[in-house]
Design a protein around this motif. Sequence first.
Motif, PDB file in Angstrom:
ATOM      1  N   ALA A 154      -2.066 -30.202  49.155  1.00 24.58           N
ATOM      2  CA  ALA A 154      -0.787 -30.259  49.885  1.00 24.58           C
ATOM      3  C   ALA A 154      -0.344 -31.717  50.020  1.00 24.58           C
ATOM      4  CB  ALA A 154      -0.925 -29.610  51.258  1.00 24.58           C
ATOM      5  N   VAL A 155      -1.286 -32.570  50.365  1.00 23.56           N
ATOM      6  CA  VAL A 155      -0.949 -33.992  50.514  1.00 23.56           C
ATOM      7  C   VAL A 155      -0.522 -34.580  49.163  1.00 23.56           C
ATOM      8  CG1 VAL A 155      -1.930 -36.276  51.050  1.00 23.56           C
ATOM      9  CG2 VAL A 155      -2.341 -34.346  52.582  1.00 23.56           C
ATOM     10  N   ALA A 156      -1.146 -34.109  48.088  1.00 20.83           N
ATOM     11  CA  ALA A 156      -0.766 -34.613  46.752  1.00 20.83           C
ATOM     12  C   ALA A 156       0.698 -34.263  46.461  1.00 20.83           C
ATOM     13  CB  ALA A 156      -1.681 -34.027  45.681  1.00 20.83           C
ATOM     14  N   ILE A 157       1.107 -33.071  46.821  1.00 18.95           N
ATOM     15  CA  ILE A 157       2.505 -32.653  46.594  1.00 18.95           C
ATOM     16  C   ILE A 157       3.443 -33.499  47.459  1.00 18.95           C
ATOM     17  CG2 ILE A 157       4.159 -30.768  46.974  1.00 18.95           C
ATOM     18  CD1 ILE A 157       2.493 -29.639  44.972  1.00 18.95           C
ATOM     19  N   LYS A 158       3.034 -33.689  48.684  1.00 17.55           N
ATOM     20  CA  LYS A 158       3.870 -34.484  49.592  1.00 17.55           C
ATOM     21  C   LYS A 158       3.997 -35.926  49.071  1.00 17.55           C
ATOM     22  CE  LYS A 158       3.421 -36.102  54.347  1.00 17.55           C
ATOM     23  NZ  LYS A 158       2.949 -35.749  55.689  1.00 17.55           N
ATOM     24  N   ASN A 159       2.871 -36.491  48.647  1.00 22.14           N
ATOM     25  CA  ASN A 159       2.911 -37.861  48.141  1.00 22.14           C
ATOM     26  C   ASN A 159       3.759 -37.989  46.883  1.00 22.14           C
ATOM     27  OD1 ASN A 159       1.302 -38.594  50.220  1.00 22.14           O
ATOM     28  ND2 ASN A 159      -0.514 -39.043  48.996  1.00 22.14           N
ATOM     29  N   ASP A 160       3.635 -37.032  45.991  1.00 23.95           N
ATOM     30  CA  ASP A 160       4.463 -37.074  44.779  1.00 23.95           C
ATOM     31  C   ASP A 160       5.941 -37.012  45.164  1.00 23.95           C
ATOM     32  OD1 ASP A 160       2.344 -37.296  43.082  1.00 23.95           O
ATOM     33  OD2 ASP A 160       2.580 -35.343  42.115  1.00 23.95           O
ATOM     34  N   SER A 161       6.270 -36.171  46.125  1.00 22.36           N
ATOM     35  CA  SER A 161       7.677 -36.034  46.534  1.00 22.36           C
ATOM     36  C   SER A 161       8.182 -37.347  47.107  1.00 22.36           C
ATOM     37  CB  SER A 161       7.836 -34.952  47.608  1.00 22.36           C
ATOM     38  OG  SER A 161       7.195 -33.776  47.214  1.00 22.36           O
ATOM     39  N   ILE A 162       7.377 -37.937  47.983  1.00 20.74           N
ATOM     40  CA  ILE A 162       7.818 -39.180  48.637  1.00 20.74           C
ATOM     41  C   ILE A 162       7.892 -40.312  47.608  1.00 20.74           C
ATOM     42  CG2 ILE A 162       7.215 -40.893  50.402  1.00 20.74           C
ATOM     43  CD1 ILE A 162       6.295 -38.533  52.142  1.00 20.74           C
ATOM     44  N   GLU A 163       6.953 -40.307  46.679  1.00 22.73           N
ATOM     45  CA  GLU A 163       6.996 -41.341  45.628  1.00 22.73           C
ATOM     46  C   GLU A 163       8.286 -41.229  44.812  1.00 22.73           C
ATOM     47  OE1 GLU A 163       3.568 -41.789  43.113  1.00 22.73           O
ATOM     48  OE2 GLU A 163       4.716 -42.885  41.606  1.00 22.73           O
ATOM     49  N   LEU A 164       8.616 -40.009  44.393  1.00 24.59           N
ATOM     50  CA  LEU A 164       9.832 -39.828  43.578  1.00 24.59           C
ATOM     51  C   LEU A 164      11.070 -40.247  44.369  1.00 24.59           C
ATOM     52  CD1 LEU A 164       8.940 -36.413  41.906  1.00 24.59           C
ATOM     53  CD2 LEU A 164       9.314 -38.585  40.708  1.00 24.59           C
ATOM     54  N   LEU A 165      11.130 -39.826  45.629  1.00 21.83           N
ATOM     55  CA  LEU A 165      12.317 -40.135  46.441  1.00 21.83           C
ATOM     56  C   LEU A 165      12.425 -41.630  46.711  1.00 21.83           C
ATOM     57  CD1 LEU A 165      11.958 -37.164  48.930  1.00 21.83           C
ATOM     58  CD2 LEU A 165      13.885 -37.504  47.380  1.00 21.83           C
ATOM     59  N   SER A 166      11.281 -42.274  46.944  1.00 25.57           N
ATOM     60  CA  SER A 166      11.366 -43.689  47.286  1.00 25.57           C
ATOM     61  C   SER A 166      11.598 -44.534  46.039  1.00 25.57           C
ATOM     62  CB  SER A 166      10.120 -44.148  48.021  1.00 25.57           C
ATOM     63  OG  SER A 166       9.010 -43.916  47.205  1.00 25.57           O
ATOM     64  N   ARG A 167      11.060 -44.079  44.930  1.00 29.25           N
ATOM     65  CA  ARG A 167      11.228 -44.840  43.690  1.00 29.25           C
ATOM     66  C   ARG A 167      12.650 -44.693  43.137  1.00 29.25           C
ATOM     67  NH1 ARG A 167       6.149 -44.425  39.923  1.00 29.25           N
ATOM     68  NH2 ARG A 167       5.477 -46.212  41.123  1.00 29.25           N
ATOM     69  N   TYR A 168      13.179 -43.490  43.193  1.00 29.31           N
ATOM     70  CA  TYR A 168      14.445 -43.228  42.497  1.00 29.31           C
ATOM     71  C   TYR A 168      15.643 -42.997  43.400  1.00 29.31           C
ATOM     72  CZ  TYR A 168      11.270 -42.595  38.579  1.00 29.31           C
ATOM     73  OH  TYR A 168      10.314 -42.798  37.628  1.00 29.31           O
ATOM     74  N   GLY A 169      15.404 -42.631  44.650  1.00 27.14           N
ATOM     75  CA  GLY A 169      16.526 -42.330  45.552  1.00 27.14           C
ATOM     76  C   GLY A 169      16.684 -40.827  45.742  1.00 27.14           C
ATOM     77  N   PHE A 170      17.681 -40.456  46.534  1.00 30.13           N
ATOM     78  CA  PHE A 170      17.832 -39.046  46.923  1.00 30.13           C
ATOM     79  C   PHE A 170      18.603 -38.257  45.855  1.00 30.13           C
ATOM     80  CE2 PHE A 170      17.124 -41.354  50.875  1.00 30.13           C
ATOM     81  CZ  PHE A 170      15.979 -40.698  51.283  1.00 30.13           C
ATOM     82  N   TYR A 171      17.989 -38.171  44.697  1.00 24.58           N
ATOM     83  CA  TYR A 171      18.600 -37.403  43.610  1.00 24.58           C
ATOM     84  C   TYR A 171      18.389 -35.904  43.818  1.00 24.58           C
ATOM     85  CZ  TYR A 171      20.310 -41.095  40.663  1.00 24.58           C
ATOM     86  OH  TYR A 171      21.051 -42.128  40.161  1.00 24.58           O
ATOM     87  N   GLU A 172      19.078 -35.150  42.962  1.00 26.21           N
ATOM     88  CA  GLU A 172      18.988 -33.689  43.045  1.00 26.21           C
ATOM     89  C   GLU A 172      17.656 -33.184  42.441  1.00 26.21           C
ATOM     90  OE1 GLU A 172      22.358 -31.961  41.120  1.00 26.21           O
ATOM     91  OE2 GLU A 172      21.937 -29.922  41.803  1.00 26.21           O
ATOM     92  N   TYR A 173      17.264 -33.754  41.286  1.00 24.10           N
ATOM     93  CA  TYR A 173      16.005 -33.368  40.666  1.00 24.10           C
ATOM     94  C   TYR A 173      15.455 -34.536  39.883  1.00 24.10           C
ATOM     95  CZ  TYR A 173      19.727 -31.689  37.454  1.00 24.10           C
ATOM     96  OH  TYR A 173      20.877 -31.556  36.720  1.00 24.10           O
ATOM     97  N   PHE A 174      14.155 -34.437  39.510  1.00 20.76           N
ATOM     98  CA  PHE A 174      13.449 -35.630  39.043  1.00 20.76           C
ATOM     99  C   PHE A 174      12.663 -35.386  37.772  1.00 20.76           C
ATOM    100  CE2 PHE A 174      14.157 -35.908  43.543  1.00 20.76           C
ATOM    101  CZ  PHE A 174      14.594 -37.220  43.711  1.00 20.76           C
ATOM    102  N   GLU A 175      12.543 -36.465  37.010  1.00 23.52           N
ATOM    103  CA  GLU A 175      11.729 -36.476  35.801  1.00 23.52           C
ATOM    104  C   GLU A 175      10.281 -36.118  36.158  1.00 23.52           C
ATOM    105  OE1 GLU A 175      12.291 -37.309  32.441  1.00 23.52           O
ATOM    106  OE2 GLU A 175      10.150 -36.852  32.295  1.00 23.52           O
ATOM    107  N   PRO A 176       9.707 -35.103  35.532  1.00 24.62           N
ATOM    108  CA  PRO A 176       8.333 -34.741  35.899  1.00 24.62           C
ATOM    109  C   PRO A 176       7.236 -35.564  35.218  1.00 24.62           C
ATOM    110  CG  PRO A 176       9.259 -33.094  34.420  1.00 24.62           C
ATOM    111  CD  PRO A 176      10.332 -34.104  34.652  1.00 24.62           C
ATOM    112  N   LYS A 177       7.560 -36.217  34.076  1.00 24.94           N
ATOM    113  CA  LYS A 177       6.503 -36.965  33.369  1.00 24.94           C
ATOM    114  C   LYS A 177       6.157 -38.232  34.139  1.00 24.94           C
ATOM    115  CE  LYS A 177       7.018 -35.840  28.543  1.00 24.94           C
ATOM    116  NZ  LYS A 177       7.445 -36.253  27.232  1.00 24.94           N
ATOM    117  N   ARG A 178       4.883 -38.428  34.410  1.00 29.08           N
ATOM    118  CA  ARG A 178       4.503 -39.638  35.163  1.00 29.08           C
ATOM    119  C   ARG A 178       4.715 -40.902  34.348  1.00 29.08           C
ATOM    120  NH1 ARG A 178       1.898 -38.552  40.044  1.00 29.08           N
ATOM    121  NH2 ARG A 178       1.053 -36.448  40.072  1.00 29.08           N
TER     122      ARG A 178
END
Length: 446
Positions: free
Chosen positions: A395-419
């Motif tokens: 659960a924490v891994a999902i939360k961290n991935d979400s926060i990483e994407l949002l903080s790295r890219y901004g409040f977009y609608e959807y995100f690139e899944p490839k790391r």
Amino acid sequence: MDIGLEVKTDELTEEAKKVLLKNIVGAFTKPAPELYPHQWNWDAGFIAIGYAHFNIDQAESELRHLFSGQWANGMLPHIVFNPAGDNQYFPGIDFWETWRSFDAPEQVQTSGISNPAVHAFALQRMYELAEDKGRALNFVQEMYPKIKAFHAYLYRERDPQQEGLVYIRHPWESGNDNSPTWDIPLEKIDFNKVKVPPFTRKDLNTSDADHRPTHLDYDRYIYLIDVFRKGDYKEDQIYRLTPFAVQDPLFNTILIRANEAMIELGEMIGENTSDFREWNTKAVLAMNSKLWNPSNALYDAYDLISNERIPMEASSGLMPLFAGIPSQTQADAIVKVLKGKMFAGAGGESYYLCPSFTPTSPKFDTKKYWRGPVWINMNWMLYHGLKRYGFDEEAVAIKNDSIELLSRYGFYEYFEPKRNATGQTPGYGSHQFSWSAALYLDLLSI
Ligand code: GLC
């Protein structure tokens, strides 16, 4: 939080609030500044959860405004239109011809399809976060009968064989609009035999065509709306005419989780909760007997027209965790799938959790909407599902991935899944997307 980058949560929190406040249009908040000028149904639930952290007036206003568009039969439409934005979005007010229905409201303009029933658990979250519990309780009392009428509509009108599973009659009802899951039933529409009414898309005026559904998808979406118009929005008539009637594991999971919320809220305010209990007993059994697929440990969808399972390769198949539907043994198997090559990747490929569609399929597309990208609302539900079964680390891994994407890219609608993607645009779809901002605020607090 170790996500390999420093997240300035205070700044992001302020930014998230700004995104929401900037998207306010009177009584409601639109999903994004340009592409979506109206109020969207399940967006409103997620958005209300975000506002519950800092602006309770607006949180209540979101749900009130959404339910002002409820139909007399209980149907809660997927869009409540803002007449001032009608020239920016297709299909708009006139195209739906909802005047054909005796149930559609006269004063408020809406679409003629519905959306996942997130409202009861949004209301529950609002209650949990409320400082003024008296006020929050009054609001629960106000919303309770309206939400109940919506759930009752779904079980009455969308479950023709009384199985405990409701069907969607348009891919947009799932919220996962162009998921490849729908390709199979949609491909059965034969345009040599049926005609699509003339129309012009408007979504490509503000969005990159590579990130949006294709023209063929749109022909199919619009054809289905024409079927509903021709059926005068009478559910029994539509069921006879529609080529698309699918039991979606995500839609049913959300409804089951919402029923649970209605049981808890109902007990609090002294309402009779027996309907919700009966619906859930039947629904959970049916999810496990009809949709569970032990061969890949995911929940399938089911096409009621062709009477066939639709094999699941989307993250929707994992989502029954959110409503406590699987047993612990099933949940263990689902989590293995989540952490394996189907979603997290294997070998040289690693993906942010959770891609909306499996990278192992030839239909996977990292940029296209619900055919691969990560969506924050799905992650929020998955987070809760994992916690529910004791998978705290995941659960924490999902939360961290979400926060990483949002903080790295901004409040977009959807995100690139490839790391390790190179050369990608920062985020996809609309920027300043309301539910990404709203659920960021909630993710930080859970
Ligand atoms: C897109 C999404 C849908 C969402 C709507 C408004 O159509 O697929 O889930 O409700 O945008 O944000």
